[in-house]
Structures are given as structure tokens and as C-alpha cells.
Design a protein around this motif. Structure first.
Motif, PDB file in Angstrom:
ATOM      1  N   MET A   1     -66.557 -70.058 104.773  1.00  0.00           N
ATOM      2  CA  MET A   1     -67.333 -69.956 103.607  1.00  0.00           C
ATOM      3  C   MET A   1     -66.673 -70.816 102.374  1.00  0.00           C
ATOM      4  SD  MET A   1     -68.078 -65.819 103.015  1.00  0.00           S
ATOM      5  CE  MET A   1     -69.325 -64.982 103.566  1.00  0.00           C
ATOM      6  N   LYS A   2     -67.507 -71.421 101.486  1.00  0.00           N
ATOM      7  CA  LYS A   2     -67.003 -72.177 100.489  1.00  0.00           C
ATOM      8  C   LYS A   2     -66.810 -71.185  99.435  1.00  0.00           C
ATOM      9  CE  LYS A   2     -68.576 -76.097  97.762  1.00  0.00           C
ATOM     10  NZ  LYS A   2     -69.811 -77.148  97.720  1.00  0.00           N
ATOM     11  N   LEU A   3     -65.646 -71.620  98.840  1.00  0.00           N
ATOM     12  CA  LEU A   3     -65.291 -70.534  97.598  1.00  0.00           C
ATOM     13  C   LEU A   3     -65.307 -71.702  96.476  1.00  0.00           C
ATOM     14  CD1 LEU A   3     -63.785 -68.022  95.987  1.00  0.00           C
ATOM     15  CD2 LEU A   3     -61.923 -68.940  96.593  1.00  0.00           C
ATOM     16  N   SER A   4     -66.166 -71.159  95.352  1.00  0.00           N
ATOM     17  CA  SER A   4     -66.063 -71.698  94.172  1.00  0.00           C
ATOM     18  C   SER A   4     -65.534 -71.080  92.952  1.00  0.00           C
ATOM     19  CB  SER A   4     -67.673 -71.763  93.508  1.00  0.00           C
ATOM     20  OG  SER A   4     -68.559 -72.419  94.223  1.00  0.00           O
TER      21      SER A   4
ATOM     22  N   GLY B   1     -71.280 -72.743  95.951  1.00  0.00           N
ATOM     23  CA  GLY B   1     -70.343 -72.043  96.904  1.00  0.00           C
ATOM     24  C   GLY B   1     -70.937 -71.049  97.429  1.00  0.00           C
ATOM     25  N   ASP B   2     -70.323 -70.226  98.479  1.00  0.00           N
ATOM     26  CA  ASP B   2     -70.992 -68.788  99.090  1.00  0.00           C
ATOM     27  C   ASP B   2     -70.288 -67.723  98.158  1.00  0.00           C
ATOM     28  OD1 ASP B   2     -72.220 -70.132 101.367  1.00  0.00           O
ATOM     29  OD2 ASP B   2     -70.368 -70.768 101.880  1.00  0.00           O
TER      30      ASP B   2
ATOM     31  N   GLY C   1     -54.877 -72.395 100.263  1.00  0.00           N
ATOM     32  CA  GLY C   1     -55.062 -71.747 101.853  1.00  0.00           C
ATOM     33  C   GLY C   1     -56.572 -71.733 101.992  1.00  0.00           C
ATOM     34  N   VAL C   2     -57.453 -71.838 101.183  1.00  0.00           N
ATOM     35  CA  VAL C   2     -58.858 -71.705 101.471  1.00  0.00           C
ATOM     36  C   VAL C   2     -59.318 -72.922 101.794  1.00  0.00           C
ATOM     37  CG1 VAL C   2     -61.109 -71.201 100.807  1.00  0.00           C
ATOM     38  CG2 VAL C   2     -59.378 -69.693 100.122  1.00  0.00           C
ATOM     39  N   PRO C   3     -59.688 -73.390 103.030  1.00  0.00           N
ATOM     40  CA  PRO C   3     -60.111 -74.701 103.383  1.00  0.00           C
ATOM     41  C   PRO C   3     -61.193 -75.445 102.642  1.00  0.00           C
ATOM     42  CG  PRO C   3     -60.695 -73.161 105.058  1.00  0.00           C
ATOM     43  CD  PRO C   3     -60.105 -72.349 104.007  1.00  0.00           C
ATOM     44  N   SER C   4     -62.393 -74.734 102.369  1.00  0.00           N
ATOM     45  CA  SER C   4     -63.521 -75.171 101.701  1.00  0.00           C
ATOM     46  C   SER C   4     -63.619 -74.731 100.157  1.00  0.00           C
ATOM     47  CB  SER C   4     -64.743 -74.731 102.353  1.00  0.00           C
ATOM     48  OG  SER C   4     -65.947 -75.297 101.846  1.00  0.00           O
ATOM     49  N   LEU C   5     -63.299 -75.734  99.304  1.00  0.00           N
ATOM     50  CA  LEU C   5     -63.142 -75.243  97.873  1.00  0.00           C
ATOM     51  C   LEU C   5     -64.130 -76.150  97.136  1.00  0.00           C
ATOM     52  CD1 LEU C   5     -59.294 -74.951  97.202  1.00  0.00           C
ATOM     53  CD2 LEU C   5     -61.067 -73.124  97.041  1.00  0.00           C
ATOM     54  N   GLU C   6     -64.558 -75.493  96.038  1.00  0.00           N
ATOM     55  CA  GLU C   6     -65.317 -76.178  94.801  1.00  0.00           C
ATOM     56  C   GLU C   6     -64.476 -75.623  93.523  1.00  0.00           C
ATOM     57  OE1 GLU C   6     -69.734 -77.068  93.429  1.00  0.00           O
ATOM     58  OE2 GLU C   6     -69.189 -74.655  93.531  1.00  0.00           O
TER      59      GLU C   6
ATOM     60  N   VAL D   1     -65.130 -80.499  89.528  1.00  0.00           N
ATOM     61  CA  VAL D   1     -66.259 -80.647  88.537  1.00  0.00           C
ATOM     62  C   VAL D   1     -65.550 -80.427  87.103  1.00  0.00           C
ATOM     63  CG1 VAL D   1     -68.572 -80.288  87.818  1.00  0.00           C
ATOM     64  CG2 VAL D   1     -68.007 -80.244  90.344  1.00  0.00           C
ATOM     65  N   VAL D   2     -65.614 -81.432  86.434  1.00  0.00           N
ATOM     66  CA  VAL D   2     -65.315 -80.922  85.067  1.00  0.00           C
ATOM     67  C   VAL D   2     -66.395 -81.079  83.908  1.00  0.00           C
ATOM     68  CG1 VAL D   2     -63.742 -81.692  83.201  1.00  0.00           C
ATOM     69  CG2 VAL D   2     -63.025 -81.830  85.307  1.00  0.00           C
ATOM     70  N   VAL D   3     -66.405 -79.949  83.147  1.00  0.00           N
ATOM     71  CA  VAL D   3     -67.698 -79.896  82.239  1.00  0.00           C
ATOM     72  C   VAL D   3     -67.135 -79.576  80.658  1.00  0.00           C
ATOM     73  CG1 VAL D   3     -69.763 -78.948  81.314  1.00  0.00           C
ATOM     74  CG2 VAL D   3     -69.239 -78.934  83.830  1.00  0.00           C
TER      75      VAL D   3
END
Length: 226
Positions: free
Chosen positions: A1-4, A81-82, A27-32, A58-60
Motif C-alpha cells: 500500500m502507498k502511504l501519503s 496514495g491508498d 520503514g514504509v516502502p511506498s511513500l508520498e 511534493v511541495v505546495v
């Protein structure tokens, strides 16, 4: 799962780069990582712009200061992400908690996971009035929502992204916490609560939430639950 991971930031030039690094090492492999600078005046914006471009970041920038809730709303429209979680930029909360919290959602046991500062974790002793204020607000929120939480005001609320995207968020400041809690309750979300470590920052080191935000939270609890 991708974590945002949403990081709303205002005047945190001393800590925001460290927070981003800690998130990357959680430690979470898929990150945003979505950082929303809420019109900082201390050099935070320039520091964020100086970071090396990366696919996970991403920077806003807000052109005027609007508040934590508004920054979260800006990121809500951009996340891919999920699962989503909010990360404050002041080092009070540790991203090392993410993998343990994420497991409840990965195993389809929860729709949301609250990281509780007051549910048996080992933590730096906080001020009496800050703890009592949180307890009173949590109790009132529980009364109105019929939930049984120990820490409604926690920053760490990990939520399924499809559920989170479906909420129309309104609060601009710290009212986000009672608002999202009430909306999760009304959606009959499965909420788990798990202890987390917490290192409170004193007000003389830049802590921003105050008693006025506590009074506002009472109104938001009533508004979004009733």
C-alpha cells in the motif's frame, strides 16, 4: 500500500527537513510526502524549495496564511496514495509509528487508526492543562459521537485514502481534528486506537495550539456531530 503523508507547515525552518528525512526512514516502502507551506515567514518556504527534487516529495506554497486545516485540504486534492496520515512538522510525533499503524488497514481490520498519546505509551511528561484540555475535549467528543477514544486531538490519524477523499473538509485551523473524527464516526468507519510515543514541545519553543483553539474545538464537536 502507498502511504501519503501530509505535512502542513508554518514557520518550522528548524525542524521540517528533519521531519521529511524521518518520514523517508519510517520503514514504509511506498511513500508520498505532501508538504504544504502555509505562507511561512521564517525561511521555511525557501528551505523547502532548496531541497533536491525527488519523486516522493511534493511541495505546495500558500500565498497567505490560512491554517492547518486549510493546508490539509490543499493536500487532500493532490494525494495519490491508498492510505493517508497527517504529520506535524515539529518533531513531537515519530514516523516510526507508521508501519505498526498501517498494518491494521493492510489487514482490512480498520478504516482509520488513531495514534493515542494517552493509551499506555511511554512519553515525556506534558503540562497539566494541556493534558486535561485534551481529555475534556476527547470526553465531550466521545459523548457526541458515541466513540470511545482516549485521544481525539491526536495528530496521528491514519485513514483509508478513498474514505478521506470523500470528506468535504471545512475547518481552516486546528478544528480539523474534531471535524475528521465526527465525520469518521458518521461514516461508521472501523477505528482502531494504538499507543504511540510523544515528545511534547513547550510553547516557548514554538507550540502553536492554544486555549482559544480549545474553545473553538467545543463548537466544532457540536457542529459536526449534531
Amino acid at each position: 500500500m502507498k502511504l501519503s503523508v501530509i505535512i502542513p507547515v508554518f514557520n518550522e525552518v528548524a525542524t521540517v527537513a528533519s521531519v521529511i528525512q524521518q518520514v523517508r526512514q519510517c520503514g514504509v516502502p511506498s511513500l508520498e510526502i505532501l508538504v504544504v507551506d502555509d505562507c511561512s515567514s521564517d525561511g521555511t518556504g525557501a528551505l523547502l524549495d532548496s531541497l533536491s527534487p525527488a519523486p516522493d516529495l511534493v511541495v505546495v506554497h500558500h500565498k497567505k496564511n490560512q491554517g492547518k486545516g486549510a493546508a490539509i485540504r490543499t493536500a487532500q486534492a493532490r494525494l495519490t496514495g491508498d492510505v493517508v496520515i497527517i504529520q506535524d512538522a515539529d518533531l513531537e510525533y515519530s514516523p516510526r509509528e507508521f508501519p505498526r499503524m498501517l498494518r491494521f488497514i493492510e489487514e482490512d481490520r480498520a478504516d482509520a487508526v488513531f495514534g493515542s498519546r494517552y493509551a499506555g505509551s511511554t512519553h515525556l511528561v506534558d503540562s497539566f492543562w494541556h493534558v486535561k484540555g485534551n481529555q475534556w475535549l476527547t470526553s465531550f467528543s466521545n459523548f457526541c459521537s458515541n466513540l470511545h477514544l482516549t485521544d481525539m486531538e491526536t495528530c496521528y490519524k491514519m485513514i483509508r485514502a478513498d474514505l478521506f477523499r470523500g470528506f468535504t473538509l471545512e475547518c481552516n485551523r486546528f478544528g480539523f481534528e474534531p471535524e475528521i473524527t465526527a465525520k469518521l464516526a458518521k461514516a461508521h468507519a472501523r477505528i482502531f486506537e494504538t499507543p504511540i510515543d510523544y515528545v511534547p514541545r513547550p510553547y516557548d519553543q514554538g507550540k502553536k495550539i492554544g486555549w482559544r483553539d480549545g474553545l473553538a474545538a467545543l463548537w466544532y464537536i457540536l457542529k459536526y456531530n449534531l
